[in-house]
Design an enzyme around this catalytic site. Structure first.
Site, mmCIF file in Angstrom:
data_model
loop_
_atom_site.group_PDB
_atom_site.id
_atom_site.type_symbol
_atom_site.label_atom_id
_atom_site.label_comp_id
_atom_site.label_asym_id
_atom_site.label_seq_id
_atom_site.Cartn_x
_atom_site.Cartn_y
_atom_site.Cartn_z
ATOM 1 N N HIS A 112 12.222 12.429 6.998
ATOM 2 C CA HIS A 112 13.176 13.369 6.391
ATOM 3 C C HIS A 112 12.950 13.545 4.896
ATOM 4 C CE1 HIS A 112 16.722 10.526 5.040
ATOM 5 N NE2 HIS A 112 15.554 10.093 4.628
ATOM 6 N N GLY B 242 0.804 -1.203 0.000
ATOM 7 C CA GLY B 242 0.000 0.000 0.000
ATOM 8 C C GLY B 242 0.840 1.257 0.000
ATOM 9 N N ASP B 243 0.135 2.384 -0.087
ATOM 10 C CA ASP B 243 0.736 3.713 -0.014
ATOM 11 C C ASP B 243 0.231 4.329 1.282
ATOM 12 O OD1 ASP B 243 1.192 6.458 -0.103
ATOM 13 O OD2 ASP B 243 0.810 6.628 -2.246
ATOM 14 N N PHE B 244 1.089 4.469 2.286
ATOM 15 C CA PHE B 244 0.597 4.865 3.607
ATOM 16 C C PHE B 244 0.084 6.305 3.668
ATOM 17 C CE2 PHE B 244 5.354 4.452 4.134
ATOM 18 C CZ PHE B 244 5.677 5.784 3.986
ATOM 19 N N GLN C 271 17.165 15.588 -3.729
ATOM 20 C CA GLN C 271 16.515 14.323 -4.059
ATOM 21 C C GLN C 271 15.068 14.171 -3.568
ATOM 22 O OE1 GLN C 271 19.614 11.092 -3.044
ATOM 23 N NE2 GLN C 271 18.691 10.500 -4.983
ATOM 24 N N LYS D 150 14.021 6.774 8.489
ATOM 25 C CA LYS D 150 14.390 7.622 7.351
ATOM 26 C C LYS D 150 13.187 7.867 6.442
ATOM 27 C CE LYS D 150 18.244 6.663 5.333
ATOM 28 N NZ LYS D 150 19.310 5.869 4.663
#
Length: 346
Positions: A256, A236-238, A307, A253
């Site tokens: 950030h 899924g995409d939280f 990035q 990480k």
């Protein structure tokens, strides 16, 4: 107060200017397989033998080897047959592919991806946004879509993150006693190295890696054995999908990568899903409160600029984000390594 003559400006400028050259020497030696060849040989080798083994020019290899000696990545012994080269302990542990603590994959990610983005650092500073469009011709609006722009790139990134946790994972997981939490979700857990460290350190726990479907597929195929019964997966995409109930959520990480609003949005979802008495563990590289250092974290924050959409933060800034989501009893532990730990409770 001393005069400007007291400061050795030329030495400092030369040292900083050579930073790029130093890292590219190390990256190139890794990429060509210098350290692997020397490890497999089991004995010191001449530059000619190394060049032959690598299928590279003798002149180029000789210069590369000597530069690695200067960087203390190789040692050289002068014999009546000529110079013989061998790995140092650091190279055997961190720069050979076969080592459990190998940093080879993160080196290749920096060499082939991060450095290309950093070519446009001035543009990133002027514009305040990441540089994937200039570096790779892909949209900068979806950082992870850009990061995972090909299956090969995604695999390199995941392997690189795994290599980081092979040397930092246990420190952040042991910063607090997490044994009371048996049902754990690792949000954005990628290749599963941190989850594996977690179940090793806390054998009564189960960890579910929650990540994008294509990431989960690669993790199952390449990194996490089906026999690892304490680790499961959730696709899924939280940000857009629901977050299941758990006792502890690990965000290593993750914050950030995003601006404050996105962080607050995610932490609010985590707080809502979290069981009463549960918590969230943030694993991040913490800036000093006055942002005077550490230098590594300041540089990571610049990397976030080129990035991602995020930045590195202080402990107080992360605490404020946690408090805004409803978390309390916030504790901070600096590990003395690259990454630190912040624990908030519901």
């Amino acid at each position: 107060m001393g005069s400007t003559e007291d400061l050795d400006y030329p030495q400092i400028i030369v040292q900083y200017s050579n930073g790029f050259l130093i890292s590219k020497v190390m990256f190139t030696a890794c990429e060509l397989g210098v350290f692997d060849l020397l490890l497999e040989s089991g004995k010191p080798l001449s530059s000619d033998a190394i060049a032959a083994g690598l299928g590279a020019s003798t002149m180029g290899v000789k210069r590369l080897l000597d530069a690695c000696v200067g960087l203390k990545l190789l040692a050289v012994e002068m014999t009546h047959e000529g110079a013989l080269y061998r790995n140092t302990e650091i190279s055997n542990i961190y720069l050979t592919k076969s080592s459990p603590k190998s940093q080879y994959h993160i080196m290749m990610y920096y060499s082939n991806t991060v450095y290309l983005c950093w070519q446009y650092l001035a543009d990133a500073v002027r514009e305040g946004r990441n540089q994937y469009e200039r570096a790779f011709g892909v949209s900068s609006k979806d950082p992870f879509g850009a990061m995972y722009r090909s299956d090969e790139e995604m695999l390199i990134f995941m392997a690189g993150q795994n290599s980081v946790w092979s040397i930092c994972g246990r420190d952040v997981l042991a910063a607090f006693d997490l044994s009371p939490f048996t049902q754990i979700y690792d949000l954005g857990g990628g290749g599963g190295a941190l989850a594996q460290e977690c179940v090793s350190l806390y054998p009564n726990s189960t960890v579910t890696i929650y990540d994008l479907p294509k990431v989960v597929q690669v993790a199952k195929e390449q990194f996490v054995s089906p026999e690892e019964h304490q680790i499961t997966f959730h696709e899924g995409d939280f940000f857009n999908d629901s977050i299941p109930e758990a006792e502890l959520y690990i965000l290593s990480k993750i914050l950030h990568d995003w601006d404050d609003d996105k962080c607050k949005q995610l932490l609010a979802k985590v707080y809502k899903a979290c069981k009463p008495g549960g918590g969230v563990l943030l694993v991040e590289s913490l800036l000093n409160e006055d942002k005077s250092g550490p230098l590594e974290t300041q540089l990571y924050s610049m990397n976030m600029l080129v990035q991602t959409e995020g930045k590195e933060r202080t402990a107080a800034e992360y605490s404020k984000l946690l408090e805004a989501a409803g978390f309390g009893m916030i504790q901070v532990k600096r590990t003395g390594k690259l990454y630190d730990a912040v624990l908030g409770r519901k």
